[in-house]
Design a protein around this motif. Sequence first.
Motif, short mmCIF file in Angstrom:
data_model
loop_
_atom_site.label_atom_id
_atom_site.label_comp_id
_atom_site.label_asym_id
_atom_site.label_seq_id
_atom_site.Cartn_x
_atom_site.Cartn_y
_atom_site.Cartn_z
N PRO A 172 0.82 -1.22 0.00
CA PRO A 172 0.00 0.00 0.00
C PRO A 172 0.86 1.27 0.00
N ASN A 173 2.09 1.13 0.51
CA ASN A 173 2.97 2.30 0.54
C ASN A 173 3.24 2.86 -0.85
N LEU A 174 3.21 1.93 -1.85
CA LEU A 174 3.49 2.37 -3.21
C LEU A 174 2.50 3.43 -3.64
N ARG A 175 1.21 3.14 -3.31
CA ARG A 175 0.20 4.09 -3.76
C ARG A 175 0.32 5.40 -3.00
N TRP A 176 0.61 5.28 -1.69
CA TRP A 176 0.80 6.51 -0.90
C TRP A 176 1.99 7.28 -1.44
N ALA A 177 3.03 6.53 -1.78
CA ALA A 177 4.22 7.19 -2.31
C ALA A 177 3.86 7.96 -3.57
N ALA A 178 3.07 7.31 -4.43
CA ALA A 178 2.67 7.97 -5.67
C ALA A 178 1.84 9.21 -5.38
N ALA A 179 0.89 9.06 -4.43
CA ALA A 179 0.04 10.19 -4.08
C ALA A 179 0.90 11.33 -3.53
N ASN A 180 1.87 10.94 -2.75
CA ASN A 180 2.78 11.90 -2.15
C ASN A 180 3.52 12.69 -3.21
N LEU A 181 3.80 12.02 -4.31
CA LEU A 181 4.53 12.68 -5.39
C LEU A 181 3.60 13.49 -6.28
N GLY A 182 2.34 13.55 -5.89
CA GLY A 182 1.43 14.42 -6.60
C GLY A 182 0.56 13.74 -7.64
N TRP A 192 -6.48 8.73 -11.17
CA TRP A 192 -6.33 8.03 -12.44
C TRP A 192 -4.86 7.80 -12.78
N ASP A 193 -4.04 8.81 -12.45
CA ASP A 193 -2.61 8.68 -12.70
C ASP A 193 -2.02 7.54 -11.89
N ILE A 194 -2.42 7.47 -10.62
CA ILE A 194 -1.91 6.40 -9.76
C ILE A 194 -2.25 5.05 -10.37
N PHE A 195 -3.50 4.93 -10.81
CA PHE A 195 -3.93 3.68 -11.39
C PHE A 195 -3.11 3.35 -12.63
N ARG A 196 -2.98 4.35 -13.51
CA ARG A 196 -2.35 4.11 -14.80
C ARG A 196 -0.85 3.88 -14.67
N ARG A 197 -0.24 4.61 -13.75
CA ARG A 197 1.22 4.56 -13.68
C ARG A 197 1.76 3.61 -12.62
N VAL A 198 0.94 3.30 -11.61
CA VAL A 198 1.44 2.44 -10.53
C VAL A 198 0.68 1.11 -10.47
N THR A 199 -0.62 1.18 -10.17
CA THR A 199 -1.39 -0.03 -9.94
C THR A 199 -1.41 -0.92 -11.16
N LEU A 200 -1.78 -0.36 -12.29
CA LEU A 200 -1.94 -1.18 -13.49
C LEU A 200 -0.64 -1.87 -13.91
#
Lengths: 354, 299, 256
Positions: B188-198, B202-210
Amino acid sequence: MSLELKSLRKHFGAVKAIDDVSLAVGDGEFFSLLGPSGCGKTTLLRTIAGILQPDGGTIALDGRDITRVPVHARNTALVFQSYALFPHLTVFENIAFGLRMRREKEAAIRSRVVEALGLVRLEGMGERLPAQISGGQQQRVALARALVVRPALLLLDEPLSNLDARLREEMRVEIRRIQRAVGITTILVTHDIQEAFALSDRIAVMNQGRAEQIGSPADIYLRPATQFVAEFAGQINHFAVRVERVDGARAQVAASDGFRFWIASIGRAPAVGSELVVILRPERVRLDAGPHANRFTATVEDVTYLGGLTIYRLALGAHRLLAQAQNLGAPGPSPGATVPVGWEPEDGVCLVRN
Amino acid sequence: MSGTDATIQGQGAARWLPAVFVLPLGIVLALGFLWPLFDGTVNSFHPFTRAGIDRSTWTLENYAKLADSFYAGILWRTIRVSLIVTLLTAALAYPVALYIVGLSPRGQAFYLLIYMTPWLVNVVVKAFGWSLLLSANGVINQSLKALGIIETSMRLMLNETGIVIGLTHGHFIFVLLPLWAALSGLDPNLRWAAANLGARGWDIFRRVTLPLTLPALMAGLIINFTMNMTAFATPALLGGARARVVSFLAYEVNLVELNWPLGSAMAVAMLAISLLLIWLSLRTASFGSRRVRPEGASP
Amino acid sequence: MILRVFNWVMAAVMLAPLVLIVWMSFTPAAFFRLPTTEFSLRWYREAFNYPGFLNSFLLSLRLAGVSAAIATFLAFLAAYGLVRFRFPGKGALEAFFMSPLLVPGVVYGIAMLQFVNSLGLYNTFWALVLAHIAIVVPYALRPIHAQLRAVPEDLEWAARTLGATRTRTLLRVTFPICARGVLSGFLLAFLISFAEVTVVIFMTGPAYQTLPIRIYNYLTDQIDPTVAAISAMLIGLSLVLILILDRIGGLRPAAK
């Protein structure tokens, strides 16, 4: 019954787990296989039980060769380190298992199991499942299960290692009591020197598949045959020395830095120039200015207080020396103090250096 | 603990002893599984004559026949339908998996069981259930007519639509389960990390989760596709002779025309394709597990 | 939230066909019409009065019972051999035992059709049993293998040192301790065998119509609520078996 192993060998690939072991255990004797992890003691025990087949040598019970007798016909009961109680059977049925395999009569089974429960002091626990009793109780069940079949040999594989320290001492006494009461020839595998000393009539110290020394606890402790045995049996000071001169019952030896002291030349007299290792137990190093044959002055580097005893780490020239003293009232020296030390020639144990 | 001692457990057993345990099953499977498959493969290399299989001659004509336009057309339909089902399943399963992962463990177990039910219910029973919904006077057509939306019944089964619906339903879990596993294994930290980076939703989904769940998704999709390609009962009952797929054709060839050499050739081709696809899916999944765990990621 | 509603809809779609079947089975009308509120057991009576279905049901039970029992027995032996011994080719053998999972039903069905015919076993019960054993063996093997691996070998050695032969150890110690895994394996094998359609359709004739085949043939002809009653009973049966499996933990190692 008596057990005799003759040049027993077993290897796993290139590893010699048992390397030419011969030993004899007398009827009713409590014998221990002592050694560090991986020394082959468990392999040896399992080979005696018939779980493993030796690659060479023979195993004889009361003179009868049982090397090729299958496990179930050997009549050697093994108490496993993990106890290996059958989880689906009650305590009663666990103990009764061996009797049922021998197709004893139901009435006989009942009375013998009850008797065995009494022997290990678990009266009234028969209907519980192994999961419902404590570790110490499981240990007793395992013991009762092994004893109830009246085996020719009782084999104990690290039976106390899963218990906490207090329970371990209690069970130690208990095992000794039961073994004496039943009078059964017993072989114990352990890495715990105290356990082996407390329980055994004789001990085989094992190292890399070999029995390095076989003897009574006192033999092992006082007269170690090798440096390995000496170190395994407790803390030691050891000096690599060369014999400089022999003077009757004594010989003077010197370390490479010129540190000289006297040793006793009991038995065969050491030849001048021969290389020895001298082992000196810490409790033999006395911190007093008595008329010892070996007298020195040392500096206290470190003091470890253990209640009844104190361990001193001393600097004696370039050598480190451990000394152990009983605490008899007067406070001992503190770190930094200069103290007299001494020991008698007989205190050192000499081994030929190889 | 005598660690090294304990690794060498008993092995005083005779060399032939393991055979006593593994041979019975080995023999049964060799006789009832390997041999028939081998036998069928051999048949596919013999010509089919009026008298039956001509075992004296060897030929590749059965395989050549598979390229005929009739057979190739049906193969093409099978691939097309299977692919539609697989893509549809991907589109439907991803949102479901995303939602389920956010639930409590009990909620996750509950929904997973629900999505698992189609797999646990007999395939003909499922087909029957769908025919109640999709047939000309089934629930859907009845309802739409009653609401005045349509006048005459829509054709929802005994064509490709029926097959797509039936297979999507039946094989849904094989995409959902690996996807769910991959998503719940994500740090879950990955997503928080992504959110933290702004990054935004949708971006989180496209660039991290997917990207991180893509290997699991792909592996699930390949399995799903393989199962679609070789499904029999669902396409037979919901597609029928109007929308023949390869397995249905194989049934006709083997049991109606009794042309076993050709039927075997079809079986061999299907087996080869499935094994290839399964191998591909295993490779994808193992490739994924290497990528999803970068150095030092939490277990 | 959209995802939440979407999940609801999807879950409903998953269950819809099954719910409809059960619903229909309890209505008296010959056609399924909505809305309906009437209740009747008429189709269940019909189902039991129709000998074809009852025979098929009994055949399926017998087939699943016999093949699952044999498969479980063979799988237990094989798992024991795989877990307790080291021998060359062990990994390959294990893969071989699981390999029926990789072969599509159609492919195996075609192979069995031709094989069984060439041996003159077409349309016989034991040909079906043979096929079903191969199909269900991986399902039986997996939970048993997992459970056996969890049994410490020392338990067996303890039994042997106490005088039990290998056979008696297997029967008195290993098997009872693995009972759960064995039961899971059996139920799973039973479930898979009972549900098998494709292979049976290919390899059997009219004399041996298992229940799913009977339903299949019925559906290609006509739809009448008798099928609904039978299907509803099938759903109920698999539900019961799955609940038992879940209880004894059999679904965990088996879940794909």
